[in-house]
Design a protein around this motif. Structure first.
Motif, short mmCIF file in Angstrom:
data_model
loop_
_atom_site.label_atom_id
_atom_site.label_comp_id
_atom_site.label_asym_id
_atom_site.label_seq_id
_atom_site.Cartn_x
_atom_site.Cartn_y
_atom_site.Cartn_z
N CYS A 18 0.82 -1.21 0.00
CA CYS A 18 0.00 0.00 0.00
C CYS A 18 0.85 1.26 0.00
O CYS A 18 0.56 2.21 -0.73
CB CYS A 18 -0.96 -0.01 1.19
SG CYS A 18 -2.30 -1.22 1.04
N TRP A 19 1.94 1.28 0.81
CA TRP A 19 2.74 2.52 0.81
C TRP A 19 3.51 2.67 -0.51
O TRP A 19 3.70 3.80 -0.99
CB TRP A 19 3.64 2.62 2.02
CG TRP A 19 5.00 1.97 2.01
CD1 TRP A 19 5.38 0.86 2.69
CD2 TRP A 19 6.19 2.42 1.33
NE1 TRP A 19 6.70 0.57 2.47
CE2 TRP A 19 7.23 1.52 1.64
CE3 TRP A 19 6.47 3.50 0.50
CZ2 TRP A 19 8.53 1.65 1.14
CZ3 TRP A 19 7.77 3.63 -0.01
CH2 TRP A 19 8.77 2.72 0.31
N HIS A 24 3.96 5.44 -5.81
CA HIS A 24 3.83 5.38 -7.27
C HIS A 24 2.76 6.33 -7.77
O HIS A 24 2.88 6.92 -8.85
CB HIS A 24 3.52 3.95 -7.71
CG HIS A 24 3.52 3.76 -9.20
ND1 HIS A 24 2.40 3.94 -9.97
CD2 HIS A 24 4.52 3.41 -10.06
CE1 HIS A 24 2.70 3.70 -11.24
NE2 HIS A 24 3.97 3.37 -11.32
N LYS A 25 1.68 6.48 -6.99
CA LYS A 25 0.54 7.31 -7.40
C LYS A 25 0.92 8.79 -7.49
O LYS A 25 0.42 9.52 -8.35
CB LYS A 25 -0.60 7.12 -6.41
CG LYS A 25 -1.88 7.88 -6.75
CD LYS A 25 -2.58 7.30 -7.95
CE LYS A 25 -3.94 7.94 -8.19
NZ LYS A 25 -4.61 7.42 -9.41
N ILE A 26 1.79 9.25 -6.60
CA ILE A 26 2.22 10.65 -6.61
C ILE A 26 3.13 10.86 -7.81
O ILE A 26 4.20 10.26 -7.91
CB ILE A 26 2.92 11.03 -5.30
CG1 ILE A 26 1.94 10.88 -4.11
CG2 ILE A 26 3.44 12.46 -5.35
CD1 ILE A 26 2.57 11.09 -2.76
N SER A 79 12.80 3.02 -10.56
CA SER A 79 11.96 1.93 -11.04
C SER A 79 10.55 2.40 -11.33
O SER A 79 9.95 2.04 -12.35
CB SER A 79 11.92 0.81 -9.99
OG SER A 79 13.19 0.27 -9.77
N PHE A 80 9.99 3.22 -10.43
CA PHE A 80 8.62 3.68 -10.60
C PHE A 80 8.51 4.71 -11.74
O PHE A 80 7.45 4.84 -12.35
CB PHE A 80 8.11 4.28 -9.30
CG PHE A 80 7.74 3.24 -8.26
CD1 PHE A 80 7.66 1.90 -8.58
CD2 PHE A 80 7.49 3.61 -6.95
CE1 PHE A 80 7.33 0.95 -7.63
CE2 PHE A 80 7.16 2.67 -5.98
CZ PHE A 80 7.07 1.34 -6.33
N ARG A 81 9.60 5.45 -12.00
CA ARG A 81 9.57 6.37 -13.13
C ARG A 81 9.57 5.62 -14.46
O ARG A 81 8.93 6.03 -15.43
CB ARG A 81 10.79 7.31 -13.09
CG ARG A 81 10.75 8.39 -12.02
CD ARG A 81 11.82 9.42 -12.28
NE ARG A 81 11.94 10.37 -11.18
CZ ARG A 81 12.93 10.35 -10.29
NH1 ARG A 81 13.88 9.43 -10.38
NH2 ARG A 81 12.97 11.24 -9.32
#
Length: 281
Positions: A18-19, A24-26, A79-81
Motif C-alpha cells: 500500500c505505501w 507510485h501514485k504521486i 523503477s517507478f519512473r
C-alpha cells in the motif's frame, strides 16, 4: 514460524504494498518519497524517547542500513519512473528472497533444510512469474527491469543487515525508531537543496497522503524487524514477499495494468511455496 509471526509478516506485506502504491501514485516521485521518508523520520523522533536506546553493537548495522535504505529509495524512485507498478514492484520484491537466503546462510549460518529450501525456491519462482509472464507479446523494458533488480539487491542487503542489527540492539522498537531517523532525513534535505524556495509548495498538496504512506512504511518494516527477532531471516523475507499479490492487485484495479491468467498461475505457485516453507517451520 508461529502463527503470530506469520500474521505479523502478512500484515507487513499488505501495508508495504500500500505505501509503495501511494509512492507510485504521486506523479512527482521526489515529492512522494520525501514525504514518506521524512514522515518516517518524524515518527522515529516521536517513538525514540519511549524506547530503549539501541546497544552499541547495533550501531554499525544501523548506520549501514540507513545508507543502504537511501540507495533503495533512489533505485525505487527510478523503477517507478521507468516501469509500471505491476512490473517494477514484483521484480524488486521477487528478486530479494533468493539473495537474502544466500546471505543469511553465508553470514549467520541459517541454512534452510530441504522443505524450506523447496518452499523458498517455489516462492521466488512464483514471484518472478507474476512479474514477467504478463510481459508476453511485449518487448521488455530492460532499463526498468534493471532498476527493479537493483532495487531487489538493495532490499536483500538491508534485510540481512537489519536482521543482524535488530538482534544486537536489545530493543526492536528503539532500533526501528533510530533507523527511521537516520534514513529519513536524507531525501528531505536533498529536496530542500534542489528545490529551495519551491519545496513546501510542492509538498503541500500531497502532505496527507504522503504522511499516510510514511505511517504504513514504518508499520510494515517494524513488523518485519520484530518478526526477524522471532524467526529465521530467509522464511520471513520470503513470506513478506507475498506483498507481490497485493501489489499486482493494486496494479490491476487502481492503475489499470494487465493481470492475466499467467500471473494467476504464478500466484498459485507462490502459495504452494509459502505452504512448503511454513510446513518446514
Amino acid at each position: 514460524m508461529t502463527p503470530q509471526v506469520t500474521a505479523a509478516v502478512l500484515l507487513a506485506a499488505v501495508t508495504h504494498a500500500c505505501w509503495n502504491a501511494i509512492a507510485h501514485k504521486i506523479t512527482d516521485k521526489l515529492v512522494g518519497f520525501t514525504l514518506i521518508s521524512g514522515g518516517g523520520a518524524l515518527i522515529g523522533f516521536v517513538a525514540a524517547p519511549f524506547a530503549a536506546f539501541p546497544a552499541a553493537g547495533a550501531w554499525p548495522y544501523l548506520i549501514a542500513s540507513a545508507l543502504i535504505h537511501i540507495a533503495y529509495y533512489a533505485l525505487l524512485m527510478r523503477s517507478f519512473r521507468l516501469g509500471d507498478f505491476g512490473q517494477a514492484y514484483p521484480i524488486a520484491r521477487g528478486s530479494a528472497p533468493l539473495v537474502v537466503t544466500a546471505l543469511a546462510a553465508l553470514f549467520v549460518h541459517e541454512v534452510p533444510d530441504g522443505w524450506a529450501a523447496a518452499g523458498i525456491g517455489l516462492s521466488c519462482a512464483g514471484l518472478t512469474g507474476v512479474a514477467l509472464w504478463g510481459l508476453r507479446g511485449r518487448r521488455p523494458d530492460w532499463a526498468a527491469i534493471g532498476a527493479a533488480l537493483a532495487t531487489g539487491l538493495s532490499i536483500a542487503a538491508y534485510t540481512v543487515v537489519d536482521g543482524l542489527g535488530v538482534r544486537a540492539s536489545g530493543s526492536a522498537i528503539g532500533y526501528i525508531a533510530w533507523l527511521m531517523i537516520a534514513e529519513g532525513l536524507a531525501l528531505p534535505a536533498y529536496m530542500l537543496w534542489l528545490r529551495r524556495g519551491r519545496t513546501f509548495a510542492a509538498l503541500r498538496p500531497f502532505a496527507a497522503v504522503g504522511l499516510l504512506g510514511a505511517a504504513l512504511s514504518v508499520a510494515a518494516y517494524g513488523l518485519v524487524l520484530w518478526a526477524q527477532t522471532k524467526a529465521e531471516m530467509a522464511p520471513v523475507a520470503a513470506l513478506r514477499e507475498s506483498s507481490i499479490l497485493v501489489g499486482a492487485a493494486i496494479g490491476a484495479v487502481v492503475f489499470k495494468e494487465r493481470f492475466g491468467a499467467p500471473r494467476i498461475w504464478a500466484a498459485g505457485l507462490l502459495v504452494v511455496g509459502i505452504g512448503l516453507m511454513l510446513h518446514a517451520g
